[in-house]
Scaffold this active site. Structure first.
Site, PDB file in Angstrom:
ATOM      1  N   TYR A 156       3.609   9.015 -11.842  1.00 11.13           N
ATOM      2  CA  TYR A 156       2.662   8.245 -11.020  1.00 11.13           C
ATOM      3  C   TYR A 156       1.914   7.226 -11.889  1.00 11.13           C
ATOM      4  O   TYR A 156       1.776   6.062 -11.513  1.00 11.13           O
ATOM      5  CB  TYR A 156       1.690   9.223 -10.352  1.00 11.13           C
ATOM      6  CG  TYR A 156       0.765   8.613  -9.324  1.00 11.13           C
ATOM      7  CD1 TYR A 156       1.249   8.096  -8.120  1.00 11.13           C
ATOM      8  CD2 TYR A 156      -0.616   8.567  -9.539  1.00 11.13           C
ATOM      9  CE1 TYR A 156       0.391   7.561  -7.164  1.00 11.13           C
ATOM     10  CE2 TYR A 156      -1.487   8.032  -8.593  1.00 11.13           C
ATOM     11  CZ  TYR A 156      -0.977   7.533  -7.402  1.00 11.13           C
ATOM     12  OH  TYR A 156      -1.831   6.992  -6.459  1.00 11.13           O
ATOM     13  N   ASN A 158       0.810  -1.223   0.000  1.00  8.86           N
ATOM     14  CA  ASN A 158       0.000   0.000   0.000  1.00  8.86           C
ATOM     15  C   ASN A 158       0.841   1.270   0.000  1.00  8.86           C
ATOM     16  O   ASN A 158       0.393   2.301  -0.490  1.00  8.86           O
ATOM     17  CB  ASN A 158      -0.917  -0.025   1.236  1.00  8.86           C
ATOM     18  CG  ASN A 158      -1.512   1.324   1.534  1.00  8.86           C
ATOM     19  OD1 ASN A 158      -2.480   1.746   0.886  1.00  8.86           O
ATOM     20  ND2 ASN A 158      -0.959   2.038   2.507  1.00  8.86           N
ATOM     21  N   ALA A 208       4.248   4.413 -12.796  1.00  3.39           N
ATOM     22  CA  ALA A 208       4.492   3.518 -11.653  1.00  3.39           C
ATOM     23  C   ALA A 208       3.284   2.609 -11.417  1.00  3.39           C
ATOM     24  O   ALA A 208       3.433   1.403 -11.201  1.00  3.39           O
ATOM     25  CB  ALA A 208       4.797   4.335 -10.407  1.00  3.39           C
TER      26      ALA A 208
HETATM   27  P1  NDP Z   1      -1.232   8.644   2.606  1.00 11.00           P
HETATM   28  O1  NDP Z   1      -0.299   9.722   2.169  1.00 11.00           O
HETATM   29  O2  NDP Z   1      -2.268   8.927   3.622  1.00 11.00           O
HETATM   30  O3  NDP Z   1      -0.383   7.377   3.095  1.00 11.00           O
HETATM   31  C1  NDP Z   1       0.753   6.943   2.416  1.00 11.00           C
HETATM   32  C2  NDP Z   1       1.393   5.861   3.244  1.00 11.00           C
HETATM   33  O4  NDP Z   1       2.539   5.373   2.553  1.00 11.00           O
HETATM   34  C3  NDP Z   1       1.838   6.363   4.609  1.00 11.00           C
HETATM   35  O5  NDP Z   1       1.476   5.431   5.587  1.00 11.00           O
HETATM   36  C4  NDP Z   1       3.345   6.457   4.469  1.00 11.00           C
HETATM   37  O6  NDP Z   1       3.952   6.185   5.710  1.00 11.00           O
HETATM   38  C5  NDP Z   1       3.634   5.357   3.450  1.00 11.00           C
HETATM   39  N1  NDP Z   1       4.874   5.566   2.723  1.00 11.00           N
HETATM   40  C6  NDP Z   1       5.162   6.538   1.824  1.00 11.00           C
HETATM   41  N2  NDP Z   1       6.422   6.415   1.400  1.00 11.00           N
HETATM   42  C7  NDP Z   1       6.954   5.348   2.040  1.00 11.00           C
HETATM   43  C8  NDP Z   1       8.220   4.709   2.049  1.00 11.00           C
HETATM   44  N3  NDP Z   1       9.245   5.148   1.299  1.00 11.00           N
HETATM   45  N4  NDP Z   1       8.382   3.629   2.826  1.00 11.00           N
HETATM   46  C9  NDP Z   1       7.381   3.174   3.592  1.00 11.00           C
HETATM   47  N5  NDP Z   1       6.160   3.718   3.649  1.00 11.00           N
HETATM   48  C10 NDP Z   1       5.963   4.795   2.881  1.00 11.00           C
HETATM   49  O7  NDP Z   1      -1.876   8.122   1.253  1.00 11.00           O
HETATM   50  P2  NDP Z   1      -3.052   7.120   0.907  1.00 11.00           P
HETATM   51  O8  NDP Z   1      -3.496   6.363   2.071  1.00 11.00           O
HETATM   52  O9  NDP Z   1      -4.015   7.875   0.113  1.00 11.00           O
HETATM   53  O10 NDP Z   1      -2.256   6.163  -0.122  1.00 11.00           O
HETATM   54  C11 NDP Z   1      -2.104   4.773   0.043  1.00 11.00           C
HETATM   55  C12 NDP Z   1      -1.942   4.157  -1.335  1.00 11.00           C
HETATM   56  O11 NDP Z   1      -3.133   4.381  -2.082  1.00 11.00           O
HETATM   57  C13 NDP Z   1      -0.796   4.738  -2.166  1.00 11.00           C
HETATM   58  O12 NDP Z   1      -0.134   3.698  -2.843  1.00 11.00           O
HETATM   59  C14 NDP Z   1      -1.510   5.636  -3.157  1.00 11.00           C
HETATM   60  O13 NDP Z   1      -0.796   5.785  -4.358  1.00 11.00           O
HETATM   61  C15 NDP Z   1      -2.801   4.866  -3.355  1.00 11.00           C
HETATM   62  N6  NDP Z   1      -3.906   5.660  -3.884  1.00 11.00           N
HETATM   63  C16 NDP Z   1      -4.377   6.750  -3.194  1.00 11.00           C
HETATM   64  C17 NDP Z   1      -5.411   7.503  -3.729  1.00 11.00           C
HETATM   65  C18 NDP Z   1      -5.952   8.729  -3.043  1.00 11.00           C
HETATM   66  O14 NDP Z   1      -6.662   9.504  -3.687  1.00 11.00           O
HETATM   67  N7  NDP Z   1      -5.712   8.934  -1.762  1.00 11.00           N
HETATM   68  C19 NDP Z   1      -6.032   7.132  -5.009  1.00 11.00           C
HETATM   69  C20 NDP Z   1      -5.457   5.962  -5.630  1.00 11.00           C
HETATM   70  C21 NDP Z   1      -4.441   5.261  -5.077  1.00 11.00           C
HETATM   71  P3  NDP Z   1       5.228   7.011   6.285  1.00 11.00           P
HETATM   72  O15 NDP Z   1       5.027   8.430   5.905  1.00 11.00           O
HETATM   73  O16 NDP Z   1       5.236   6.719   7.748  1.00 11.00           O
HETATM   74  O17 NDP Z   1       6.390   6.376   5.612  1.00 11.00           O
END
Ligand code: NDP
Length: 259
Positions: free
Chosen positions: A156, A91, A159
């Protein structure tokens, strides 16, 4: 009185980026189905606090999906604690928009490394454990941006399209091993990513937050953001024992945005 069904009891699930947003909703859903759940993130205080709140079937560990050493140590620590990982939810992800001409190599590599290579590395690290168990579920949180093109999102989109390609190829490779590999593809979902996108639109265009939100959800026939819990429902269903014939799929959770 009948107890709540716990179809994932005894299964260990690892949710990358499980401390907030969609990942946290997925972790809570898997816990409610009986799984032991490890959540990971770079912000160790956040993941340990969330896990402590959720009880003793949850654990939080630091793991940066851009760092192979961090993944190796994280998966080993999690497996030592709750046993081999049977369910991997890739995720963790970042989303940054930029016109193509302003998409420099650093931005491109940052997004590819987090959103695509991170999932590759995590899947590779957990696979021996799943094969040892003779059962596994990998669910990759992609995006509608993995199924169609979006302006100002070349890195994006690349990816997330790549993540869907990985999903399909790995599903084929593991088809005879009782390990399924699927993707869910949320539309704009109510998390920090959507909030940052709205703030970005406001800053760059001078629109109001309401106008920016209306623009974001314009492509969704339901004209609303998706709730993280709705994405979590789809992910959890793919993890159930009865979903074994679902593999290689990319399911849009997007209010009908894509059909
Ligand atoms: P958030 O920004 O709320 O959460 C992102 C999460 O990813 C955080 O928990 C963060 O944790 C973690 N993260 C980011 N970079 C890293 C890293 N290098 N290593 C480990 N953890 C990492 O976003 P969302 O919950 O919205 O996103 C979750 C997924 O859903 C993503 O893959 C996003 O692309 C996808 N998505 C989201 C959409 C949206 O509109 N919100 C739509 C479509 C897909 P920490 O900062 O502690 O590392």
């Amino acid at each position: 009185m009948m107890g709540v069904p716990q179809p994932l009891a005894g299964r260990h699930a690892l949710v990358t980026g499980g401390g907030r947003g969609i990942g946290a909703a997925i972790a809570r859903q898997l816990l409610s189905l009986g799984a032991h759940v490890t959540i990971t993130g770079r912000d160790v205080a956040r993941v340990t606090a969330a896990a402590a709140e959720w009880g003793d079937r949850a654990a939080g560990i630091k793991m940066d999906v851009t760092d192979p050493g961090s993944i190796e140590a994280g998966i080993k620590g999690a497996s030592d604690h709750f046993g081999p990982i049977a369910i991997l939810i890739n995720n963790a992800g970042i989303a940054k928009a930029a016109p193509f001409a302003k998409t420099d190599l650093a931005l491109w590599e940052d997004i590819l490394r987090t959103d695509l290579t991170g999932a590759f590395l995590c899947a590779q690290a957990v696979l021996p454990g799943m094969l040892g168990l003779g059962w596994g579920r990998v669910v990759n949180v992609a995006s509608t941006a993995g199924l169609t093109g979006l302006a100002y999102c070349t890195a994006y989109c690349a990816a997330k399209h790549g993540l869907i390609g990985l999903t399909r190829a790995l599903a084929m490779e593991l088809a005879s091993k009782k390990v399924t590999v699927n993707a869910v593809c949320p539309g704009y979902t109510d998390t920090d990513i959507a909030r940052e996108t709205i703030a970005n639109i406001v800053a760059k265009t001078g629109r109001s937050p309401e106008e920016a939100l209306a623009g974001l959800v314009a492509g969704n026939p339901q004209k609303r953001l998706i709730a993280p819990e709705e994405v979590a429902e789809a992910v959890a269903w793919l993890c159930l024992p009865g979903s074994g014939s679902m593999t290689g799929q990319s399911i849009a959770v997007a209010g009908g945005e894509l059909m």
